[in-house]
Design an enzyme around this catalytic site. Sequence first.
Site, short mmCIF file in Angstrom:
data_model
loop_
_atom_site.label_atom_id
_atom_site.label_comp_id
_atom_site.label_asym_id
_atom_site.label_seq_id
_atom_site.Cartn_x
_atom_site.Cartn_y
_atom_site.Cartn_z
N GLY B 148 31.18 37.54 34.40
CA GLY B 148 31.71 36.21 34.12
C GLY B 148 32.79 35.89 35.14
N CYS B 149 32.95 34.59 35.45
CA CYS B 149 33.94 34.24 36.47
C CYS B 149 35.36 34.47 35.94
CB CYS B 149 33.75 32.81 36.97
SG CYS B 149 33.71 31.56 35.68
N ASN B 150 35.60 34.15 34.68
CA ASN B 150 36.91 34.45 34.10
C ASN B 150 37.10 35.97 33.99
OD1 ASN B 150 37.38 31.70 33.65
ND2 ASN B 150 36.33 31.77 31.69
N ALA B 151 36.02 36.65 33.62
CA ALA B 151 36.09 38.10 33.46
C ALA B 151 36.41 38.78 34.79
CB ALA B 151 34.77 38.63 32.88
N THR B 153 38.12 37.44 37.32
CA THR B 153 39.52 37.16 37.68
C THR B 153 40.47 38.04 36.88
OG1 THR B 153 38.74 34.88 37.86
CG2 THR B 153 41.08 35.26 38.20
#
Lengths: 342, 342, 342, 342
Positions: B148-151, B153
């Site tokens: 995931g992109c949030n994951a 970061t």
Amino acid sequence: MTHKIAILGASGYTGAELVRLIAEHPNMEITALAAERKAGQTMAEVFPHLRHLDFPRLCKIEQIDFGQIDLCFCALPHKTSQEVIRDLPSDLKIVDLSADFRLADPDEYEKWYGNPHAALTHQDEAVYGLTEFYREDIRAARLVAGTGCNAATGQYVLRPLIPAGVIDLDDIILDLKCAVSGAGRALKENLLHAELSEGTNAYAVGGTHRHLGEFDQEFSKLAGRAVHIQFTPHLIPANRGILATSYVKGDPQSVYETLCAAYADEPFIHMLPFGETPSTHHVRGSNFCHIGVVADRIERRAIVIAALDNLTKGSSGQALQNANLMLGEPETTGLMMAPLFP
Amino acid sequence: MTHKIAILGASGYTGAELVRLIAEHPNMEITALAAERKAGQTMAEVFPHLRHLDFPRLCKIEQIDFGQIDLCFCALPHKTSQEVIRDLPSDLKIVDLSADFRLADPDEYEKWYGNPHAALTHQDEAVYGLTEFYREDIRAARLVAGTGCNAATGQYVLRPLIPAGVIDLDDIILDLKCAVSGAGRALKENLLHAELSEGTNAYAVGGTHRHLGEFDQEFSKLAGRAVHIQFTPHLIPANRGILATSYVKGDPQSVYETLCAAYADEPFIHMLPFGETPSTHHVRGSNFCHIGVVADRIERRAIVIAALDNLTKGSSGQALQNANLMLGEPETTGLMMAPLFP
Amino acid sequence: MTHKIAILGASGYTGAELVRLIAEHPNMEITALAAERKAGQTMAEVFPHLRHLDFPRLCKIEQIDFGQIDLCFCALPHKTSQEVIRDLPSDLKIVDLSADFRLADPDEYEKWYGNPHAALTHQDEAVYGLTEFYREDIRAARLVAGTGCNAATGQYVLRPLIPAGVIDLDDIILDLKCAVSGAGRALKENLLHAELSEGTNAYAVGGTHRHLGEFDQEFSKLAGRAVHIQFTPHLIPANRGILATSYVKGDPQSVYETLCAAYADEPFIHMLPFGETPSTHHVRGSNFCHIGVVADRIERRAIVIAALDNLTKGSSGQALQNANLMLGEPETTGLMMAPLFP
Amino acid sequence: MTHKIAILGASGYTGAELVRLIAEHPNMEITALAAERKAGQTMAEVFPHLRHLDFPRLCKIEQIDFGQIDLCFCALPHKTSQEVIRDLPSDLKIVDLSADFRLADPDEYEKWYGNPHAALTHQDEAVYGLTEFYREDIRAARLVAGTGCNAATGQYVLRPLIPAGVIDLDDIILDLKCAVSGAGRALKENLLHAELSEGTNAYAVGGTHRHLGEFDQEFSKLAGRAVHIQFTPHLIPANRGILATSYVKGDPQSVYETLCAAYADEPFIHMLPFGETPSTHHVRGSNFCHIGVVADRIERRAIVIAALDNLTKGSSGQALQNANLMLGEPETTGLMMAPLFP
């Protein structure tokens, strides 16, 4: 062979854009970066987005050993540029991004810029940098004058039409929508986010914008007689992009065919299918220019719309395209990256 | 040697971003582009910013001859992806950008995504795609699950800290500011310009965001015991970029040194000088991640902030980085372009 | 009866916001507008959006006959404000929007602002202007010190919780997302549209933001012992709005009930249903503050989020609310307008 | 006396804008709010920015007792509106915000909207709602057809000029820059933040935009012969505002004087000093329209530019202005609020 490159005025937006592009160029190496007021700083301090790149520190112009430089980009403010270039070695290849060498006639220069030109010899020598139309001259040039970003956009729309006899030369309107980076990194109230975002306004209305000097010079030369257009720029709340909407009188199909013929072999100018129109969203960060033609419901009226990125195709991308020619590189090297969307 | 590439789900933002990147890759060639609902259209019709590139028309997945494909990117919606991948040739190299193979435990998958997994064998086989931490596994993998992109970061901020014993594992807060392209090209009211621009709000507050499944899995594995963080994402009016602000308890200098050591040799992860913090403006369109550490005025509290582009380093750039490894290419090929600023 | 109003510092954003609000107030009349550098200009020249209103020209402070003024708003820069107010008539009712009289302790003032206070008597006399919590003092005050906009937002989230014993006072985190008008009309590079739009970054990280002086003063007074919070502001690409995300330790339901009880009769503070969170989109241009409470998945952790418009409820709206009290007007007069959406 | 008001179509942007305005109106009370698909919800659920106001729940149209309603605003989609209004009580005062009753000629309606009109009697009865030019008719009307927002802006620029004989009627160009809320709350890909922000494009180019039906009708009536203009709208990344740039042929000073004379007594239309031009930033959220005239460098060519807020003066503010007239209220009641800047 790697060409050694200097950039003067590296702390502005066009300077940073040059760095972004040249960093990807396989045969160029940035040897010197000058920025008077920020001399001594690293590029990462001035432009943190370039942090991953390894460059010499920003210096003052007089610290550069120009004997080692193959080509110099000048991204300096207008007026400063002519004074600096006047004093550079006379055999140094230069691409100037300022307005100082765009107008060939010293009187026209003084009329639009308000001061006598300080480097008349160089003004005489300079080649106008609209690559697609001055390609051979640029290849042979020592000093190339990059065009105004608005002037480039308007000329992509209009140049092929003027000598072709397909439009009325006395009734041309150019309504531009310009993103804010075209105004540079200047600290002005109207460029603040709080003043600019979420709205739009016209500026330099009525024929006072300096890029009209370029339009007048180029269009009159093409037509063999004086051609004056109406030109109204508008500031839109976006960072990059110019959309030029041109209203011309003539057969829309002929207008379209004239443009298609002119740009058939151009790597960066793309004609859309007849009736479609471009968007600045679709050229952001790239060297491409998209052009569309639509027939108005009123007979013999055409709307021609062009979109490009003012910092790339309108300025630093154009400059690199010209530098490629001057250095014997393929014209498209380092410039074929796709636009950034969304 | 040129690797033949297929992209499934080419009409979404991560699909378009893959195309943008691969178009610049010297050793990859896009052979097939699939998009179920837009099959038959050209890429230029779906994404006019890719107009200058020459691709096969969008097709349906079943029209692709996978025997000719060296590597396939799946940029399909969650749940669809597992069903499609289950039926692809079992020796095809795949980088999946969906959430379907990120969680190794079928129960955890079902808990966070609400349905039983439909491709358990593949789930077992998949390697978690956070390149910097699974590099060797990815090199050998057939199926890589993009994070995931949030994951991604959040893990860049926290992973090195967790096994290092420098922070309190029971008191970690992650406050994210996320640009809108992370939500995809979905037609939802809250993603409209008129609803989103000029303001901000939190969403999935209180521990309900699905990327917590990834944080829990990875951090607990690293710690050797259950680690649960607090994670609150906020939607900001920008198209690209994630800024992760993490509040941790521990000696700030040790936190900084741990991160510096972890990322010393990483080409894409850049530690800022101690006390400085990053901005999403400075990574836009690039595969870089900038990380800064600041000491709070309260002793033994550190703030760690990371910035990356969700579509590039957070998704499609990461996918290409992984594909490079899987195909024996240098990991950075096609990914070193500078960010676009402004 | 119409109250005669003077505004000092009318050329900044808080000055313009005062004018916008007072123009709609049935019992106030703007008698004098001062702006040192723009003295002599009309308000329409400085703020064309106020073109339809008829005001006296901008003047210098010394040109104002304060004997005719019932109440004076000072929207001057910090430090200037104390010097000006020191010299105003000692019986003039004043609402100051600067930071100069917010901190009661001269040492704290000097610590946060770097200079000794130049009007100690007035500092002693000033009442802190957070209306909902100092209502009776404000009603009786001659000089009211408007709060910081971030300080107001954070206090709406936290004040009722601190004396209530429902949260851990040693572990409070406040993560703010702030629109750009909070920085005023200053000509700074990072406030340019091209630098700010389309991205976000933290600033004043680690406990250096001056509004911490207000938090420390107020929270310690409420708790009867020193309370220091962590506070990290972030700049978001929007013109108006602050979103405060607070992470506290305590029973979420008790937190919610404490806030509901505190704000039950407040006209401008609205508690959302438990589990819902606010958006700055929904308070723009209004004097309302929306607050939501969510329980984290981890026990005894609550997230409290508040949204308000920094120029209205966070600054000029608050100032008018206080002026209403000082002049014996109903507190809500001129302040009940609905937010502007979209 | 308080007028009882119903709003049909309360879940769209123009519905919400009506509520925002009427909430401040001293003599109007919202008695019923209808929204078919969101019936049963509260207004706060559909538009959280209206949370502080106390309204009846959204209902279906058939649930409204129109016998109790003094005036009904219809903010329904085109085509739906005519079917609904046909069945409302024949003595109910109605202000329609849709396109359904703007064109008096059924053939013109069918030409521009593609379907035969379903309420011909009402079409015949309807008064065109451009207040400044149909004031007396509106005062006496039962059914008023609100104008298109683009059509209103263009007419403010051009109407006074057409019968005055000061411009060439066969050569009028209108280039509009339109914010996105004009497209409503529709779920369309091009209205997503990620597609719209940071760029601009033209749409409905070449004479296909439906508001041309209004221009043709009104300008031809004024001229006593067919007048067809060129009209090109552009979408800009902003939520509110229309900027109309008009290129006309005639003496600029005469153009200016004609407009000044026409609007001398108008409370909402403000002429700027000759040579100045307006900005949409300066009318946001207000019912004002700013107009400027500039002389081009080419003789006998004038540029006339107008700015207004499409949701207020272009739609819901106009509707309330008309309702005031129909109900015998002062025309400006509830509409004099200042614009929101920044």
